[in-house]
Motif scaffolding. Structure first.
Motif, short mmCIF file in Angstrom:
data_model
loop_
_atom_site.label_atom_id
_atom_site.label_comp_id
_atom_site.label_asym_id
_atom_site.label_seq_id
_atom_site.Cartn_x
_atom_site.Cartn_y
_atom_site.Cartn_z
N SER A 158 4.68 -28.84 15.88
CA SER A 158 3.19 -29.01 15.80
C SER A 158 2.62 -30.54 15.90
CB SER A 158 2.78 -28.66 14.43
OG SER A 158 3.30 -29.67 13.59
N ASN A 159 3.53 -31.36 16.21
CA ASN A 159 3.07 -32.76 16.41
C ASN A 159 3.20 -33.15 17.83
OD1 ASN A 159 2.50 -33.49 13.64
ND2 ASN A 159 4.71 -33.93 13.38
N PHE A 160 3.63 -32.04 18.96
CA PHE A 160 3.60 -32.37 20.12
C PHE A 160 2.25 -31.97 20.83
CE2 PHE A 160 8.28 -32.09 19.42
CZ PHE A 160 8.64 -33.15 19.98
N LYS A 161 1.85 -32.41 21.93
CA LYS A 161 0.69 -32.00 22.62
C LYS A 161 1.22 -31.13 23.71
CE LYS A 161 -3.85 -33.60 23.32
NZ LYS A 161 -4.90 -34.53 23.55
N ILE A 162 0.80 -30.02 23.69
CA ILE A 162 1.42 -28.61 24.62
C ILE A 162 0.41 -28.16 25.35
CG2 ILE A 162 2.61 -26.57 24.67
CD1 ILE A 162 3.80 -27.56 21.74
N ALA A 163 0.57 -27.75 26.70
CA ALA A 163 -0.25 -27.04 27.64
C ALA A 163 0.65 -26.15 28.26
CB ALA A 163 -0.91 -27.85 28.63
N THR A 164 -0.21 -25.04 28.71
CA THR A 164 0.64 -23.73 29.64
C THR A 164 0.26 -23.73 30.82
OG1 THR A 164 -1.01 -22.37 28.71
CG2 THR A 164 0.72 -22.87 27.21
N HIS A 165 1.15 -23.14 31.61
CA HIS A 165 0.84 -22.80 32.80
C HIS A 165 1.44 -21.46 33.15
CE1 HIS A 165 0.53 -23.06 37.65
NE2 HIS A 165 1.89 -22.68 37.39
N ALA A 167 3.22 -18.53 18.02
CA ALA A 167 4.13 -17.99 17.07
C ALA A 167 5.11 -18.77 16.79
CB ALA A 167 4.75 -16.78 17.96
N CYS A 168 5.39 -20.00 17.49
CA CYS A 168 6.49 -20.85 16.93
C CYS A 168 6.03 -21.93 16.01
CB CYS A 168 7.19 -21.67 18.30
SG CYS A 168 7.93 -20.65 19.64
N GLY A 169 4.68 -21.84 15.69
CA GLY A 169 4.17 -22.58 14.61
C GLY A 169 3.56 -23.92 15.26
N ALA A 170 3.22 -23.98 16.58
CA ALA A 170 2.62 -24.93 17.19
C ALA A 170 1.33 -24.54 17.74
CB ALA A 170 3.64 -25.75 18.29
N SER A 171 0.50 -25.36 18.50
CA SER A 171 -0.68 -24.98 18.99
C SER A 171 -0.81 -25.67 20.48
CB SER A 171 -1.92 -25.56 18.31
OG SER A 171 -1.93 -26.76 18.10
N THR A 172 -1.58 -25.27 21.29
CA THR A 172 -1.48 -25.77 22.68
C THR A 172 -3.10 -26.16 22.73
OG1 THR A 172 -2.74 -23.72 23.87
CG2 THR A 172 -0.31 -23.88 23.52
N ILE A 173 -3.25 -26.99 23.96
CA ILE A 173 -4.52 -27.61 23.95
C ILE A 173 -5.70 -26.73 24.37
CG2 ILE A 173 -3.61 -30.10 24.50
CD1 ILE A 173 -4.40 -29.47 27.44
N GLY A 174 -5.15 -25.37 24.85
CA GLY A 174 -5.79 -24.14 25.31
C GLY A 174 -6.43 -24.55 26.80
N TRP A 175 -7.72 -24.40 26.97
CA TRP A 175 -8.13 -24.62 28.32
C TRP A 175 -8.29 -25.87 28.66
CZ3 TRP A 175 -9.04 -21.47 32.44
CH2 TRP A 175 -9.91 -21.97 33.49
N TYR A 176 -7.91 -26.44 30.02
CA TYR A 176 -7.97 -27.68 30.57
C TYR A 176 -8.22 -27.52 31.96
CZ TYR A 176 -3.31 -26.64 32.21
OH TYR A 176 -2.17 -26.21 32.90
N VAL A 236 4.45 -25.84 29.36
CA VAL A 236 5.29 -24.67 29.36
C VAL A 236 4.80 -23.57 30.15
CG1 VAL A 236 6.23 -22.80 27.56
CG2 VAL A 236 5.49 -25.13 26.64
N HIS A 237 5.66 -22.90 30.92
CA HIS A 237 5.38 -22.10 31.94
C HIS A 237 6.58 -20.86 32.12
CE1 HIS A 237 8.04 -24.92 33.93
NE2 HIS A 237 7.34 -25.97 33.64
N LEU A 238 6.28 -20.07 32.81
CA LEU A 238 7.24 -18.76 32.80
C LEU A 238 7.70 -18.37 34.23
CD1 LEU A 238 5.07 -16.82 34.57
CD2 LEU A 238 3.86 -16.31 32.50
N CYS A 239 7.57 -19.31 35.28
CA CYS A 239 8.00 -19.16 36.69
C CYS A 239 9.14 -20.31 37.17
CB CYS A 239 6.89 -18.91 37.64
SG CYS A 239 7.42 -18.69 39.31
N PRO A 240 10.16 -19.75 37.60
CA PRO A 240 11.28 -20.92 37.93
C PRO A 240 10.64 -21.61 39.26
CG PRO A 240 12.03 -18.79 38.61
CD PRO A 240 10.76 -18.63 37.70
N ASN A 241 10.22 -20.96 40.16
CA ASN A 241 9.34 -21.78 41.29
C ASN A 241 8.42 -22.95 41.05
OD1 ASN A 241 9.73 -22.17 43.96
ND2 ASN A 241 7.73 -21.05 44.41
N CYS A 242 7.47 -22.53 40.03
CA CYS A 242 6.66 -23.76 39.24
C CYS A 242 7.41 -24.63 38.57
CB CYS A 242 5.79 -22.68 38.35
SG CYS A 242 4.49 -21.49 38.99
#
Length: 328
Positions: free
Chosen positions: A158-165, A194-203, A244-250
């Motif tokens: 929860s103390n990390f600043k996280i974004a998603t792609h 679900a891991c107890g952390a949050s993301t910055i959402g939209w950016y 955090v992302h879901l594609c190995p090419n990314c």
């Protein structure tokens, strides 16, 4: 929402995962095992042709034949629920399934080629693999197990600043099958939650491509890197520590080329890149090297591990991992 299976699964291996970040596969297996997901990896499986197909090396028919063979193997194992580690495998296999089920002439031609080759025992039956009911990305399966994931979390992120792609081939190809939105995709955000952390959402540039574009990385490298640079700048502006992302090419585009872009643009970036399966596995207490495979990353992940080591639960979990290894 579409029905998401947790058994009779064929876990479809990915070329890029295996060669670049094998920790994605081992992390996926780790999380699947922890959450009670029944799966099999068939070593007879071949590549989906993704990189070659989108670079015009493999035509659609060649890709369709290869897909039909892999579909036959899944059916032969009675594990028709095919789960992809890679967004490109996901998009390509769903397209192939649609072609085989809707174009009788193509399906018959594929089976004729099987008959004339040493694959004469194989035949693709219409409807045996349905693109919507049988083909999934790993994130679909994980999304369905959010409660089980939450029960297995060991470390506090929860103390990390996280974004998603989220990746084009998951969000921008088969819209009707995409979970978590396509204009503001958030399935990875929900898994991080679900891991107890949050993301910055939209950016800024959240929905923008990673910049790889398959061959664009090589034939239009300046353009490719400029697109990636825009995204890295947006992440830096929001002080993002982990993408955090879901594609190995990314993953390749961000992780392998971040230092290159930093040097080229004289602009320092320190964002750490993790696949969603790696992120969840780490949060569950998986060994960073033996399971998550952080040693294969170009941008060092040790900063995250070092911060985890300061948590009071780290020593206890590390001892549990050692005992587990001794009992294997």
């Amino acid at each position: 929402m579409k029905q998401i299976p947790d058994k009779n699964i064929t876990l479809f291996k990915s070329c890029l995962v295996s060669t670049e970040y094998p920790g994605i596969e081992s992390s996926t297996k780790y999380v699947f095992d922890k959450t009670g997901i029944d799966y099999l990896v068939d070593e007879r499986q071949t590549c989906c042709t993704g990189l070659g197909h989108y670079s015009d090396v493999f035509d659609q028919f060649s890709t369709t034949i290869i897909g039909a063979r892999n579909f036959y193997l899944a059916s032969d194992n009675n594990r028709k629920n095919m789960v992809m580690l890679c967004a490109t495998c996901y998009a390509i296999n769903k397209k192939v399934a649609n072609i085989l089920n809707k174009k009788d002439e193509t399906r018959e031609e594929v089976n004729e080629i099987f008959d004339k080759s040493d694959l004469s025992n194989m035949k693709y039956e219409k409807g045996s693999i349905d693109s919507t009911e049988n083909i999934f990305h790993v994130v679909d399966i994980l999304f369905n197990k959010k409660k089980e994931i939450a029960k297995n979390i060991k470390y506090d992120f929860s103390n990390f600043k996280i974004a998603t792609h989220h990746g084009c081939h998951y969000c921008k190809v088969h819209y009707n099958d995409t979970i978590g939105g396509i204009r503001d995709p958030n399935i990875i955000d929900e898994l991080v939650n679900a891991c107890g952390a949050s993301t910055i959402g939209w950016y800024d540039f959240k929905r923008t491509t990673c910049g790889a574009g398959f061959r664009q990385r090589f034939v239009n490298k300046d353009l490719s890197m400029d697109v990636t640079y825009d995204k890295l700048k947006a992440l830096k502006n929001d002080d993002v520590e982990i993408l955090v992302h879901l594609c190995p090419n990314c993953h390749v585009q961000f992780d392998r080329y971040q230092n290159y872009i930093s040097n080229d643009k004289n602009d320092e970036f320190k964002t750490i890149h993790l696949n969603i399966a790696q992120f969840i596995a780490l949060a569950m207490g998986a060994d960073p090297y033996k399971v998550v495979g952080i040693q294969t990353h170009t941008v060092p992940v040790e900063d995250i591990v070092n911060k985890l080591e300061t948590l009071p639960e780290y020593k206890e979990i590390n001892e549990e991992n050692k005992i587990g290894e001794e009992n294997v």
